[in-house]
Scaffold this motif. Structure first.
Motif, PDB file in Angstrom:
ATOM      1  N   PRO A 133       0.922  -1.083  -0.148  1.00  0.00           N
ATOM      2  CA  PRO A 133       0.048  -0.001   0.160  1.00  0.00           C
ATOM      3  C   PRO A 133       0.893   1.220  -0.057  1.00  0.00           C
ATOM      4  O   PRO A 133       2.064   1.114   0.639  1.00  0.00           O
ATOM      5  CB  PRO A 133      -0.783  -0.166   1.479  1.00  0.00           C
ATOM      6  CG  PRO A 133      -0.778  -1.655   1.673  1.00  0.00           C
ATOM      7  CD  PRO A 133       0.408  -2.139   1.272  1.00  0.00           C
ATOM      8  N   ASN A 134       0.305   2.131  -0.770  1.00  0.00           N
ATOM      9  CA  ASN A 134       1.127   3.531  -0.630  1.00  0.00           C
ATOM     10  C   ASN A 134       1.299   3.908   0.739  1.00  0.00           C
ATOM     11  O   ASN A 134       0.434   3.967   1.559  1.00  0.00           O
ATOM     12  CB  ASN A 134       0.337   4.649  -1.345  1.00  0.00           C
ATOM     13  CG  ASN A 134       0.554   4.584  -2.750  1.00  0.00           C
ATOM     14  OD1 ASN A 134       1.283   3.735  -3.225  1.00  0.00           O
ATOM     15  ND2 ASN A 134      -0.686   4.923  -3.478  1.00  0.00           N
ATOM     16  N   GLY A 135       2.521   4.433   1.155  1.00  0.00           N
ATOM     17  CA  GLY A 135       2.740   4.853   2.232  1.00  0.00           C
ATOM     18  C   GLY A 135       2.214   6.380   2.611  1.00  0.00           C
ATOM     19  O   GLY A 135       1.650   7.053   1.537  1.00  0.00           O
ATOM     20  N   PRO A 136       2.152   6.998   3.845  1.00  0.00           N
ATOM     21  CA  PRO A 136       1.549   8.367   4.212  1.00  0.00           C
ATOM     22  C   PRO A 136       2.324   9.511   3.237  1.00  0.00           C
ATOM     23  O   PRO A 136       1.529  10.473   3.271  1.00  0.00           O
ATOM     24  CB  PRO A 136       1.816   8.480   5.674  1.00  0.00           C
ATOM     25  CG  PRO A 136       3.021   7.507   5.942  1.00  0.00           C
ATOM     26  CD  PRO A 136       2.799   6.346   4.947  1.00  0.00           C
ATOM     27  N   LEU A 137       3.408   9.242   2.753  1.00  0.00           N
ATOM     28  CA  LEU A 137       3.882  10.414   2.145  1.00  0.00           C
ATOM     29  C   LEU A 137       4.150  10.101   0.629  1.00  0.00           C
ATOM     30  O   LEU A 137       4.671  10.713  -0.201  1.00  0.00           O
ATOM     31  CB  LEU A 137       5.530  10.650   2.553  1.00  0.00           C
ATOM     32  CG  LEU A 137       5.762  11.233   3.877  1.00  0.00           C
ATOM     33  CD1 LEU A 137       7.190  11.186   4.382  1.00  0.00           C
ATOM     34  CD2 LEU A 137       4.729  12.372   4.272  1.00  0.00           C
ATOM     35  N   ALA A 138       3.246   9.132   0.051  1.00  0.00           N
ATOM     36  CA  ALA A 138       3.179   9.013  -1.260  1.00  0.00           C
ATOM     37  C   ALA A 138       2.576  10.178  -2.073  1.00  0.00           C
ATOM     38  O   ALA A 138       1.784  10.686  -1.582  1.00  0.00           O
ATOM     39  CB  ALA A 138       2.010   7.698  -1.612  1.00  0.00           C
ATOM     40  N   GLY A 139       3.271  10.295  -3.225  1.00  0.00           N
ATOM     41  CA  GLY A 139       3.186  11.715  -3.875  1.00  0.00           C
ATOM     42  C   GLY A 139       4.000  12.744  -3.793  1.00  0.00           C
ATOM     43  O   GLY A 139       3.894  13.835  -4.512  1.00  0.00           O
ATOM     44  N   ILE A 140       4.782  12.755  -2.435  1.00  0.00           N
ATOM     45  CA  ILE A 140       5.652  13.757  -2.019  1.00  0.00           C
ATOM     46  C   ILE A 140       6.936  13.659  -2.813  1.00  0.00           C
ATOM     47  O   ILE A 140       7.783  12.843  -2.932  1.00  0.00           O
ATOM     48  CB  ILE A 140       5.783  13.913  -0.519  1.00  0.00           C
ATOM     49  CG1 ILE A 140       4.428  14.167   0.227  1.00  0.00           C
ATOM     50  CG2 ILE A 140       7.037  14.835  -0.208  1.00  0.00           C
ATOM     51  CD1 ILE A 140       4.018  15.582  -0.162  1.00  0.00           C
ATOM     52  N   LYS A 141       7.142  14.815  -3.548  1.00  0.00           N
ATOM     53  CA  LYS A 141       8.431  14.604  -4.284  1.00  0.00           C
ATOM     54  C   LYS A 141       9.522  15.248  -3.635  1.00  0.00           C
ATOM     55  O   LYS A 141       9.611  16.659  -3.301  1.00  0.00           O
ATOM     56  CB  LYS A 141       8.333  15.321  -5.522  1.00  0.00           C
ATOM     57  CG  LYS A 141       7.185  14.499  -6.642  1.00  0.00           C
ATOM     58  CD  LYS A 141       7.219  15.343  -7.880  1.00  0.00           C
ATOM     59  CE  LYS A 141       6.242  14.498  -8.873  1.00  0.00           C
ATOM     60  NZ  LYS A 141       6.038  15.152 -10.216  1.00  0.00           N
ATOM     61  N   VAL A 142      10.712  14.695  -3.496  1.00  0.00           N
ATOM     62  CA  VAL A 142      11.808  15.319  -2.714  1.00  0.00           C
ATOM     63  C   VAL A 142      13.018  15.263  -3.512  1.00  0.00           C
ATOM     64  O   VAL A 142      13.426  14.420  -4.450  1.00  0.00           O
ATOM     65  CB  VAL A 142      12.247  14.401  -1.358  1.00  0.00           C
ATOM     66  CG1 VAL A 142      13.556  14.914  -0.560  1.00  0.00           C
ATOM     67  CG2 VAL A 142      10.838  14.476  -0.539  1.00  0.00           C
ATOM     68  N   VAL A 143      13.796  16.248  -3.623  1.00  0.00           N
ATOM     69  CA  VAL A 143      14.965  16.398  -4.320  1.00  0.00           C
ATOM     70  C   VAL A 143      16.253  16.405  -3.168  1.00  0.00           C
ATOM     71  O   VAL A 143      16.089  17.430  -2.410  1.00  0.00           O
ATOM     72  CB  VAL A 143      15.111  17.770  -5.296  1.00  0.00           C
ATOM     73  CG1 VAL A 143      16.622  17.949  -5.608  1.00  0.00           C
ATOM     74  CG2 VAL A 143      14.088  17.792  -6.341  1.00  0.00           C
ATOM     75  N   GLU A 144      17.065  15.330  -3.196  1.00  0.00           N
ATOM     76  CA  GLU A 144      17.993  15.188  -2.219  1.00  0.00           C
ATOM     77  C   GLU A 144      19.328  15.715  -2.935  1.00  0.00           C
ATOM     78  O   GLU A 144      19.813  14.791  -3.648  1.00  0.00           O
ATOM     79  CB  GLU A 144      17.841  13.843  -1.391  1.00  0.00           C
ATOM     80  CG  GLU A 144      18.964  13.705  -0.193  1.00  0.00           C
ATOM     81  CD  GLU A 144      18.978  12.319   0.426  1.00  0.00           C
ATOM     82  OE1 GLU A 144      20.156  11.841   0.759  1.00  0.00           O
ATOM     83  OE2 GLU A 144      17.957  11.735   0.241  1.00  0.00           O
ATOM     84  N   PHE A 145      20.108  16.426  -2.169  1.00  0.00           N
ATOM     85  CA  PHE A 145      21.422  16.740  -2.556  1.00  0.00           C
ATOM     86  C   PHE A 145      22.365  15.688  -1.920  1.00  0.00           C
ATOM     87  O   PHE A 145      22.369  15.774  -0.398  1.00  0.00           O
ATOM     88  CB  PHE A 145      21.888  18.167  -2.401  1.00  0.00           C
ATOM     89  CG  PHE A 145      21.189  18.967  -3.253  1.00  0.00           C
ATOM     90  CD1 PHE A 145      21.998  19.479  -4.449  1.00  0.00           C
ATOM     91  CD2 PHE A 145      19.767  19.409  -3.073  1.00  0.00           C
ATOM     92  CE1 PHE A 145      21.243  20.254  -5.520  1.00  0.00           C
ATOM     93  CE2 PHE A 145      19.120  20.447  -3.894  1.00  0.00           C
ATOM     94  CZ  PHE A 145      20.059  20.643  -5.095  1.00  0.00           C
ATOM     95  N   ALA A 146      23.124  14.705  -2.409  1.00  0.00           N
ATOM     96  CA  ALA A 146      23.794  13.933  -1.616  1.00  0.00           C
ATOM     97  C   ALA A 146      24.670  14.528  -0.562  1.00  0.00           C
ATOM     98  O   ALA A 146      25.552  15.327  -1.008  1.00  0.00           O
ATOM     99  CB  ALA A 146      24.710  12.918  -2.634  1.00  0.00           C
ATOM    100  N   GLY A 147      24.767  13.651   0.529  1.00  0.00           N
ATOM    101  CA  GLY A 147      25.439  14.222   1.601  1.00  0.00           C
ATOM    102  C   GLY A 147      26.178  12.912   2.358  1.00  0.00           C
ATOM    103  O   GLY A 147      26.074  11.773   1.977  1.00  0.00           O
ATOM    104  N   ILE A 148      26.413  13.477   3.515  1.00  0.00           N
ATOM    105  CA  ILE A 148      26.840  12.127   4.727  1.00  0.00           C
ATOM    106  C   ILE A 148      26.004  12.312   5.722  1.00  0.00           C
ATOM    107  O   ILE A 148      25.680  13.128   6.235  1.00  0.00           O
ATOM    108  CB  ILE A 148      28.371  12.522   4.907  1.00  0.00           C
ATOM    109  CG1 ILE A 148      28.956  11.049   5.800  1.00  0.00           C
ATOM    110  CG2 ILE A 148      28.530  13.971   5.421  1.00  0.00           C
ATOM    111  CD1 ILE A 148      30.498  11.324   6.179  1.00  0.00           C
ATOM    112  N   GLY A 149      25.617  11.203   6.263  1.00  0.00           N
ATOM    113  CA  GLY A 149      25.139  10.805   7.647  1.00  0.00           C
ATOM    114  C   GLY A 149      23.615  11.184   7.719  1.00  0.00           C
ATOM    115  O   GLY A 149      22.744  10.683   7.104  1.00  0.00           O
ATOM    116  N   PRO A 150      23.406  12.259   8.542  1.00  0.00           N
ATOM    117  CA  PRO A 150      21.959  12.435   8.943  1.00  0.00           C
ATOM    118  C   PRO A 150      21.114  12.976   7.683  1.00  0.00           C
ATOM    119  O   PRO A 150      19.682  12.736   7.700  1.00  0.00           O
ATOM    120  CB  PRO A 150      22.021  13.816   9.800  1.00  0.00           C
ATOM    121  CG  PRO A 150      23.485  14.393   9.558  1.00  0.00           C
ATOM    122  CD  PRO A 150      24.285  13.361   9.179  1.00  0.00           C
TER     123      PRO A 150
END
Length: 395
Positions: free
Chosen positions: A10-27
């Motif tokens: 089943p779709n999770g609660p954040l389905a449809g949310i688009k996130v652009v993540e700039f690669a980094g480290i850790g947190p």
């Protein structure tokens, strides 16, 4: 187990949310992982050489924090690449970055520029010290942030017993988890107001937040030396067993403590009778318990306390934990691409989290992401040839 988690969920609660993540480290990656587990669509912008995180923790399928994400390998300084990133940001709900203050502004993707183009955007910033203050431009790591927060000092322990796991207080708990909470709050508010905002998450402040209960004890004058939680008390500590393994002992409540001493045959012992919280007795009690637990292997103590509420449990290694009957029954760990890792948490009854794809290889989804953005095959080939983007090796 891997096959099960690869099946449609089943779709999770954040389905449809688009996130652009700039690669980094850790947190930062951990925060993105939490969002992906709950159904968000994460486009991970990675550079061709990878990051220090990929060197330290392994890249590709072994990069647990990248599970559920799509990898778009891109040169952020290339003019054509900048236009692609702007297009992604324009269509995003969240931007997630973990660079030092000023880096995103110099790249041309600072919050002012991005929010001007996309007013509903949640711009999530993860740093050690925050976006302002005298330490803002300085480098640091988990223990540094916990140290300045006054939290590292609380992990003091006599001897070399396991007590304070690395990276959890500053990086993951005070950093990634707190940022994910901020993103969830900001998304909820943006849904009502139609306006985005910037999240300034500092690991130092998050570490302090996690330690709110310890600051509470400090305010009451009960921290360090005569506190039940700081390893001073004999009934809240870890003890080494005859086989070199460890057992955790935590019968804080009087009713649990009473049956704990009964199981050990100490109910009539003057040192253990009377007031449990008489701190003057604690050093002698601890010496006695240390000798008792060292007399038998860990399995003996596990068996002795297995059917009680005395709060005595084995200190498991990371290899042992997935095999514990409780963890197996709840499927608390899963195997993805040959890597044993914690399953998504917490558990939602109707829209549960799930690992929808294994961690991507570097640039594995470059062509897929660009195609979804409306670029033709010829345009993508031109971008690859110019060095603006990269495809996975041997692709």
């Amino acid at each position: 187990m891997e096959k099960e988690h690869a099946q449609a969920r089943p779709n999770g609660p954040l389905a449809g949310i688009k996130v652009v993540e700039f690669a980094g480290i850790g947190p930062g990656p951990f925060c993105g992982m939490l969002l992906a587990d709950m159904g968000a669509e994460i486009t991970l912008l990675e550079r061709a050489g990878g990051t220090f995180a990929s060197q330290l923790f392994g890249g590709g399928r072994k990069a647990v924090a990248n599970r559920g994400k799509k990898s778009l390998c891109i040169d952020l300084k290339h003019a054509d690449a900048k236009r692609l990133v702007q297009q992604l940001v324009d269509d995003a709900d969240v931007v997630l970055e973990g660079f030092r203050p000023g880096v995103m502004e110099r790249l041309g993707f600072g919050p002012e520029e991005c929010l001007a183009r996309n007013p509903k955007l949640i711009y999530a910033r993860m740093t050690g010290w925050g976006q302002s203050g005298p330490l803002a431009p300085r480098a640091g790591h988990d223990a540094n942030y916990a140290a300045i927060a006054g939290v590292l000092d609380t992990g003091r322990h006599h001897g070399g017993a396991p007590w304070a796991p690395p990276t959890l207080v500053g990086d993951m708990g005070g950093g990634g988890l707190v940022l994910a909470w901020g993103i969830a709050c900001a998304l909820l508010e943006a849904g009502r107001s139609g306006v985005g905002q910037v999240i300034d998450a500092a690991m130092c402040e998050g570490a302090a937040l996690l330690a709110h209960g310890l600051f509470n004890l400090e305010a009451l004058g009960e921290w360090q030396g005569q506190c039940a939680l700081d390893s001073s008390a004999p009934f809240y500590d870890v003890y080494e067993c005859a086989d070199g393994l460890w057992i955790s002992v935590c019968p804080l409540e009087p009713q649990f403590y009473r049956t704990f001493v009964e199981r050990l045959g100490l109910a009539a012992d003057p040192a253990f009778a009377g007031q449990q919280y008489d701190a003057q007795r604690w050093p002698a009690m601890k010496v006695r318990l240390d000798g008792i637990f060292r007399s038998q292997p860990r399995a003996h103590w596990e068996s002795l306390f297995a059917d009680t509420d005395d709060c005595v449990w084995p200190v498991l290694s990371m290899k042992e934990a997935p095999e514990h009957p409780h963890n197996k029954a709840r499927e608390a760990f899963v195997d993805i691409a040959g890597v044993t890792q914690p399953a998504p948490a917490p558990r939602l009854s109707r829209t549960p989290g799930a690992i929808r794809r294994p961690p991507p290889l570097l640039g594995e989804n470059t062509r897929e992401c660009l195609t979804q953005m409306g670029l033709s095959a010829a345009e993508i080939d031109r971008l690859v040839e110019s060095g603006a983007v990269s495809l996975p090796r041997n692709a």
